[in-house]
Design a protein around this motif. Structure first.
Motif, PDB file in Angstrom:
ATOM      1  N   ALA A  31       0.827  -1.209   0.000  1.00  7.89           N
ATOM      2  CA  ALA A  31       0.000   0.000   0.000  1.00  7.89           C
ATOM      3  C   ALA A  31       0.859   1.256   0.000  1.00  7.89           C
ATOM      4  CB  ALA A  31      -0.936  -0.005   1.212  1.00  7.89           C
ATOM      5  N   LEU A  32       1.936   1.245   0.775  1.00 12.89           N
ATOM      6  CA  LEU A  32       2.851   2.384   0.810  1.00 12.89           C
ATOM      7  C   LEU A  32       3.534   2.585  -0.541  1.00 12.89           C
ATOM      8  CD1 LEU A  32       4.196   4.603   2.498  1.00 12.89           C
ATOM      9  CD2 LEU A  32       5.919   2.923   3.144  1.00 12.89           C
ATOM     10  N   ALA A  33       3.948   1.486  -1.176  1.00 11.72           N
ATOM     11  CA  ALA A  33       4.587   1.574  -2.490  1.00 11.72           C
ATOM     12  C   ALA A  33       3.622   2.105  -3.544  1.00 11.72           C
ATOM     13  CB  ALA A  33       5.123   0.211  -2.897  1.00 11.72           C
ATOM     14  N   GLU A  34       2.363   1.695  -3.490  1.00 14.56           N
ATOM     15  CA  GLU A  34       1.362   2.193  -4.443  1.00 14.56           C
ATOM     16  C   GLU A  34       1.118   3.680  -4.253  1.00 14.56           C
ATOM     17  OE1 GLU A  34      -2.129  -0.224  -4.197  1.00 14.56           O
ATOM     18  OE2 GLU A  34      -1.069  -2.017  -4.874  1.00 14.56           O
ATOM     19  N   ARG A  35       1.045   4.139  -2.999  1.00 15.26           N
ATOM     20  CA  ARG A  35       0.870   5.576  -2.743  1.00 15.26           C
ATOM     21  C   ARG A  35       2.069   6.360  -3.244  1.00 15.26           C
ATOM     22  NH1 ARG A  35      -1.292   5.188   2.986  1.00 15.26           N
ATOM     23  NH2 ARG A  35       0.924   4.947   3.317  1.00 15.26           N
ATOM     24  N   GLN A  36       3.261   5.858  -2.995  1.00 21.51           N
ATOM     25  CA  GLN A  36       4.470   6.535  -3.449  1.00 21.51           C
ATOM     26  C   GLN A  36       4.525   6.584  -4.971  1.00 21.51           C
ATOM     27  OE1 GLN A  36       6.717   8.122  -1.550  1.00 21.51           O
ATOM     28  NE2 GLN A  36       7.748   8.796  -3.405  1.00 21.51           N
ATOM     29  N   ALA A  37       4.124   5.495  -5.624  1.00 18.30           N
ATOM     30  CA  ALA A  37       4.111   5.467  -7.088  1.00 18.30           C
ATOM     31  C   ALA A  37       3.111   6.481  -7.640  1.00 18.30           C
ATOM     32  CB  ALA A  37       3.776   4.061  -7.577  1.00 18.30           C
ATOM     33  N   ALA A  38       1.944   6.592  -7.003  1.00 21.64           N
ATOM     34  CA  ALA A  38       0.949   7.571  -7.460  1.00 21.64           C
ATOM     35  C   ALA A  38       1.472   8.992  -7.285  1.00 21.64           C
ATOM     36  CB  ALA A  38      -0.357   7.386  -6.688  1.00 21.64           C
ATOM     37  N   THR A  40       4.627   9.912  -7.248  1.00 21.56           N
ATOM     38  CA  THR A  40       5.703  10.112  -8.219  1.00 21.56           C
ATOM     39  C   THR A  40       5.129  10.358  -9.612  1.00 21.56           C
ATOM     40  OG1 THR A  40       7.176   8.726  -6.910  1.00 21.56           O
ATOM     41  CG2 THR A  40       7.787   9.088  -9.199  1.00 21.56           C
ATOM     42  N   ALA A  41       4.100   9.612  -9.983  1.00 24.03           N
ATOM     43  CA  ALA A  41       3.447   9.833 -11.280  1.00 24.03           C
ATOM     44  C   ALA A  41       2.852  11.242 -11.344  1.00 24.03           C
ATOM     45  CB  ALA A  41       2.369   8.782 -11.514  1.00 24.03           C
ATOM     46  N   ASP A  42       2.252  11.700 -10.247  1.00 26.03           N
ATOM     47  CA  ASP A  42       1.710  13.058 -10.217  1.00 26.03           C
ATOM     48  C   ASP A  42       2.818  14.101 -10.312  1.00 26.03           C
ATOM     49  OD1 ASP A  42      -0.870  12.140 -10.103  1.00 26.03           O
ATOM     50  OD2 ASP A  42      -1.084  12.391  -7.937  1.00 26.03           O
ATOM     51  N   ASP A  43       3.945  13.834  -9.662  1.00 25.99           N
ATOM     52  CA  ASP A  43       5.086  14.755  -9.774  1.00 25.99           C
ATOM     53  C   ASP A  43       5.544  14.875 -11.223  1.00 25.99           C
ATOM     54  OD1 ASP A  43       5.316  15.573  -7.152  1.00 25.99           O
ATOM     55  OD2 ASP A  43       6.774  14.031  -6.617  1.00 25.99           O
ATOM     56  N   TYR A  44       5.652  13.739 -11.919  1.00 26.24           N
ATOM     57  CA  TYR A  44       6.070  13.756 -13.319  1.00 26.24           C
ATOM     58  C   TYR A  44       5.043  14.479 -14.195  1.00 26.24           C
ATOM     59  CZ  TYR A  44      10.034  10.666 -12.483  1.00 26.24           C
ATOM     60  OH  TYR A  44      11.219  10.128 -12.055  1.00 26.24           O
ATOM     61  N   ALA A  45       3.764  14.269 -13.925  1.00 28.20           N
ATOM     62  CA  ALA A  45       2.723  14.959 -14.698  1.00 28.20           C
ATOM     63  C   ALA A  45       2.798  16.469 -14.462  1.00 28.20           C
ATOM     64  CB  ALA A  45       1.343  14.419 -14.319  1.00 28.20           C
ATOM     65  N   ASN A  46       3.007  16.883 -13.211  1.00 26.77           N
ATOM     66  CA  ASN A  46       3.154  18.312 -12.908  1.00 26.77           C
ATOM     67  C   ASN A  46       4.376  18.887 -13.616  1.00 26.77           C
ATOM     68  OD1 ASN A  46       0.937  18.143 -11.236  1.00 26.77           O
ATOM     69  ND2 ASN A  46       2.103  18.164  -9.340  1.00 26.77           N
ATOM     70  N   GLU A  47       5.489  18.154 -13.585  1.00 32.77           N
ATOM     71  CA  GLU A  47       6.711  18.609 -14.247  1.00 32.77           C
ATOM     72  C   GLU A  47       6.490  18.764 -15.756  1.00 32.77           C
ATOM     73  OE1 GLU A  47       9.986  19.191 -13.224  1.00 32.77           O
ATOM     74  OE2 GLU A  47       9.617  18.885 -11.094  1.00 32.77           O
ATOM     75  N   ALA A 110      -4.746  16.162  -8.771  1.00 30.45           N
ATOM     76  CA  ALA A 110      -5.905  15.843  -7.935  1.00 30.45           C
ATOM     77  C   ALA A 110      -5.487  15.285  -6.574  1.00 30.45           C
ATOM     78  CB  ALA A 110      -6.804  14.850  -8.654  1.00 30.45           C
ATOM     79  N   SER A 111      -4.307  14.675  -6.492  1.00 28.11           N
ATOM     80  CA  SER A 111      -3.845  14.088  -5.233  1.00 28.11           C
ATOM     81  C   SER A 111      -3.332  15.129  -4.241  1.00 28.11           C
ATOM     82  CB  SER A 111      -2.717  13.087  -5.510  1.00 28.11           C
ATOM     83  OG  SER A 111      -1.575  13.773  -5.992  1.00 28.11           O
ATOM     84  N   GLY A 112      -3.162  16.362  -4.693  1.00 27.15           N
ATOM     85  CA  GLY A 112      -2.633  17.405  -3.821  1.00 27.15           C
ATOM     86  C   GLY A 112      -1.162  17.711  -4.052  1.00 27.15           C
ATOM     87  N   ARG A 113      -0.516  16.973  -4.951  1.00 25.17           N
ATOM     88  CA  ARG A 113       0.874  17.271  -5.299  1.00 25.17           C
ATOM     89  C   ARG A 113       0.889  18.530  -6.147  1.00 25.17           C
ATOM     90  NH1 ARG A 113       4.880  15.638  -2.561  1.00 25.17           N
ATOM     91  NH2 ARG A 113       6.242  15.422  -4.334  1.00 25.17           N
ATOM     92  N   CYS A 114       1.784  19.453  -5.811  1.00 25.02           N
ATOM     93  CA  CYS A 114       1.834  20.755  -6.481  1.00 25.02           C
ATOM     94  C   CYS A 114       3.249  21.038  -6.970  1.00 25.02           C
ATOM     95  CB  CYS A 114       1.437  21.871  -5.518  1.00 25.02           C
ATOM     96  SG  CYS A 114      -0.161  21.643  -4.745  1.00 25.02           S
TER      97      CYS A 114
END
Length: 151
Positions: A31-38, A40-47, A110-114
Motif C-alpha cells: 500500500a505504501l509503495a502504491e501511494r508513493q508510485a501515485a 511520483t506519477a503526479d510529480d512527473y505529470a506536474n513537471e 488531484a492528489s494534492g501534489r503541487c
C-alpha cells in the motif's frame, strides 16, 4: 502428549504467528509503495505541464518586441496555459499570473501534489527559472481530540 509433541505445537504456533505478521507487513508495504508510485506519477505529470508552460512562455517572449517581452507574455498568459494543457482533461490543473516581469506558475494534481515555479521574463526575451518547487497540499485534521485527563 510428550515433550516433543508439545515442542512441535509451540513451534507450529510461532510459525503461524510469524506468517500472519509477514502477510500484514507485505500488505502495508504494498500500500505504501502504491501511494508513493501515485505521488511520483503526479510529480512527473506536474513537471511535464510546467515544462510545457515554460517552453510556451519562452516562445512568446522570444517572438515579442525587444522591450515588451513581459507584457506580451502577460497578454497571452491564459492562452499559453490553455495550449500547454490542451487534450488532458484529467491531468494537472495549471494556473499562472504576472507579478511585474515574473510569471508565477502553480500546477496541481488531484492528489494534492503541487509544483510552484517562478519565471523571470527579461526585456531581451530571455526567460529564466528563478524558482521550481514540488510540494504537497496539506490540510490539518483537527477532528481528533486528545484526552487531557479533565472533562
Amino acid at each position: 502428549m510428550g515433550p516433543i509433541s508439545l515442542f512441535a505445537l509451540v513451534v507450529a504456533l510461532c510459525l503461524a504467528v510469524m506468517a500472519v505478521l509477514a502477510v500484514t507487513t507485505a500488505r502495508a508495504s504494498s500500500a505504501l509503495a502504491e501511494r508513493q508510485a501515485a505521488f511520483t506519477a503526479d510529480d512527473y505529470a506536474n513537471e511535464a505541464v510546467a515544462a510545457e508552460v515554460l517552453a510556451r512562455v519562452r516562445e512568446a517572449a522570444g517572438a515579442a518586441e525587444p522591450s515588451g517581452a513581459a507584457s506580451a507574455v502577460g497578454r497571452r498568459l491564459e492562452a499559453l496555459l490553455a495550449e500547454a494543457s490542451a487534450g488532458d482533461e484529467e491531468g494537472p490543473v495549471a494556473s499562472a499570473e504576472m507579478d511585474g516581469d515574473e510569471v508565477v506558475l502553480h500546477v496541481e494534481s488531484a492528489s494534492g501534489r503541487c509544483l510552484d515555479a517562478t519565471l523571470a521574463v527579461g526585456d531581451d526575451g530571455e526567460v529564466r527559472v528563478t524558482s521550481w518547487k514540488a510540494t504537497t497540499r496539506w490540510e490539518e485534521n483537527t477532528g481528533d481530540v486528545l484526552w487531557t485527563g479533565r472533562e
